[in-house]
Design a protein around this motif. Structure first.
Motif, mmCIF file in Angstrom:
data_model
loop_
_atom_site.group_PDB
_atom_site.id
_atom_site.type_symbol
_atom_site.label_atom_id
_atom_site.label_comp_id
_atom_site.label_asym_id
_atom_site.label_seq_id
_atom_site.Cartn_x
_atom_site.Cartn_y
_atom_site.Cartn_z
ATOM 1 N N ASP A 143 0.845 -1.179 0.000
ATOM 2 C CA ASP A 143 0.000 0.000 0.000
ATOM 3 C C ASP A 143 0.886 1.236 0.000
ATOM 4 O O ASP A 143 2.121 1.141 -0.069
ATOM 5 N N ALA A 144 0.268 2.420 0.048
ATOM 6 C CA ALA A 144 1.032 3.658 -0.045
ATOM 7 C C ALA A 144 2.018 3.805 1.108
ATOM 8 O O ALA A 144 3.148 4.272 0.926
ATOM 9 N N THR A 145 1.609 3.408 2.306
ATOM 10 C CA THR A 145 2.498 3.502 3.468
ATOM 11 C C THR A 145 3.749 2.656 3.264
ATOM 12 O O THR A 145 4.879 3.095 3.520
ATOM 13 N N GLU A 146 3.559 1.437 2.801
ATOM 14 C CA GLU A 146 4.690 0.538 2.570
ATOM 15 C C GLU A 146 5.579 1.054 1.447
ATOM 16 O O GLU A 146 6.819 0.956 1.520
ATOM 17 N N ALA A 147 4.962 1.611 0.399
ATOM 18 C CA ALA A 147 5.745 2.128 -0.722
ATOM 19 C C ALA A 147 6.655 3.262 -0.279
ATOM 20 O O ALA A 147 7.854 3.286 -0.596
ATOM 21 N N VAL A 148 6.113 4.211 0.469
ATOM 22 C CA VAL A 148 6.910 5.348 0.938
ATOM 23 C C VAL A 148 7.956 4.889 1.949
ATOM 24 O O VAL A 148 9.094 5.386 1.959
ATOM 25 N N ALA A 149 7.608 3.921 2.784
ATOM 26 C CA ALA A 149 8.563 3.407 3.771
ATOM 27 C C ALA A 149 9.782 2.770 3.113
ATOM 28 O O ALA A 149 10.856 2.681 3.723
ATOM 29 N N GLY A 150 9.630 2.330 1.864
ATOM 30 C CA GLY A 150 10.754 1.720 1.164
ATOM 31 C C GLY A 150 11.715 2.706 0.529
ATOM 32 O O GLY A 150 12.777 2.298 0.025
ATOM 33 N N LEU A 151 11.393 3.993 0.540
ATOM 34 C CA LEU A 151 12.256 4.975 -0.128
ATOM 35 C C LEU A 151 13.654 5.093 0.474
ATOM 36 O O LEU A 151 14.630 5.212 -0.278
ATOM 37 N N TRP A 172 4.447 3.383 -9.070
ATOM 38 C CA TRP A 172 5.619 4.126 -9.545
ATOM 39 C C TRP A 172 6.833 3.970 -8.637
ATOM 40 O O TRP A 172 7.969 3.867 -9.113
ATOM 41 N N ILE A 173 6.609 3.984 -7.334
ATOM 42 C CA ILE A 173 7.746 3.904 -6.410
ATOM 43 C C ILE A 173 8.559 2.619 -6.588
ATOM 44 O O ILE A 173 9.802 2.668 -6.543
ATOM 45 N N PRO A 174 7.950 1.451 -6.808
ATOM 46 C CA PRO A 174 8.786 0.259 -7.019
ATOM 47 C C PRO A 174 9.729 0.362 -8.206
ATOM 48 O O PRO A 174 10.732 -0.362 -8.272
ATOM 49 N N LEU A 175 9.440 1.279 -9.140
ATOM 50 C CA LEU A 175 10.310 1.523 -10.285
ATOM 51 C C LEU A 175 11.319 2.645 -10.020
ATOM 52 O O LEU A 175 12.097 3.000 -10.912
ATOM 53 N N ALA A 176 11.304 3.215 -8.815
ATOM 54 C CA ALA A 176 12.128 4.370 -8.450
ATOM 55 C C ALA A 176 11.702 5.631 -9.192
ATOM 56 O O ALA A 176 12.496 6.539 -9.407
ATOM 57 N N CYS A 177 10.428 5.682 -9.602
ATOM 58 C CA CYS A 177 9.820 6.890 -10.169
ATOM 59 C C CYS A 177 10.593 7.467 -11.352
ATOM 60 O O CYS A 177 10.939 8.666 -11.354
ATOM 61 N N PRO A 178 10.888 6.690 -12.387
ATOM 62 C CA PRO A 178 11.574 7.264 -13.552
ATOM 63 C C PRO A 178 10.761 8.396 -14.157
ATOM 64 O O PRO A 178 9.556 8.308 -14.317
ATOM 65 N N GLY A 179 11.433 9.472 -14.490
ATOM 66 C CA GLY A 179 10.756 10.669 -15.017
ATOM 67 C C GLY A 179 11.100 11.880 -14.174
ATOM 68 O O GLY A 179 12.190 11.967 -13.635
ATOM 69 N N ALA A 180 10.228 12.843 -14.046
ATOM 70 C CA ALA A 180 8.805 12.657 -14.293
ATOM 71 C C ALA A 180 8.361 13.026 -15.713
ATOM 72 O O ALA A 180 7.178 12.950 -16.024
#
Length: 217
Positions: free
Chosen positions: A2-10, A174-182
């Protein structure tokens, strides 16, 4: 995820990229905002935020800054060869300024809501500027409220493209891809053929995460 887990992985992602020689910028993850703080910004905007954005702002982070740049000598194979950076940033306090910028584009460049290109700029709430005049925004006041749409000011390929179905959905994709872009040219390879959304499990996504060792981040 979820969003919490995604941000926690940054944080681990930043460390992994830095260890591979990428130029990573200081990561910022600010505490969640209070409902009252969101209410105050909504009053400035003159409208309520889409529910998914409000949920992230009040439970995950009120502000995030994440960015990296590939080393000058690092190149990637097609269809990933246009990628050179990644970024994700949002801030509750920045929303009114971003809204003002988009309203300026609408007033001076894209005033006609019935025009196919102009109309994409209408009824949108921007949450992230791309830095080249483009924006990532949420649809508002429509049946598909909350979907993430790319706004291009210069006929970019991604103009009007739906990247995700909600703000939370974008973070999970997007975060699992390291947000290529934007810029659209950088995330375009990861859009699924089925529905056009960014898909980290697509063939390009799997290849990219393996190249950057993101699954271990």
């Amino acid at each position: 995820m979820d969003a919490t887990e995604a941000v926690a992985g940054l944080p681990a992602m930043v460390d992994s990229l830095a260890a591979q020689g990428f130029d990573t910028r200081p990561l910022v993850v600010a505490p969640p905002a209070s409902p009252g703080q969101v209410d105050a910004v909504e009053e400035q905007l003159g409208r309520a935020l889409p529910g998914s954005l409000r949920q992230v702002l009040t439970t995950v982070a009120s502000r995030v800054e994440f960015a990296w740049y590939a080393p000058n000598d690092r190149t990637f194979p097609e269809p990933l060869d246009e990628i050179f950076s990644g970024e994700l940033h949002w801030s509750l306090d920045a929303l009114p300024k971003l809204m003002g910028a988009v309203r300026g584009w609408v007033t001076h460049a894209f005033p006609d809501p019935t025009h196919p290109y102009h109309g994409v700029w209408h009824d949108k709430l921007p949450f992230m500027d791309v830095g080249n005049g483009d924006f990532l925004a949420l649809e508002v006041g429509r049946e598909q409220e909350g979907r993430v749409v790319y706004l291009s000011h210069d006929n970019g390929e991604g103009h009007g493209h739906v990247m995700a179905d909600s703000f939370e959905d974008l973070l999970v994709r997007w975060i699992p891809l390291a947000c290529p872009g934007a810029e659209d040219v950088q995330w375009w390879p990861f859009c699924a053929e089925s529905d056009g959304r960014i898909d980290p499990a697509s063939p390009a996504g799997r290849r990219w995460t393996a190249l950057l060792h993101l699954s271990a981040a």
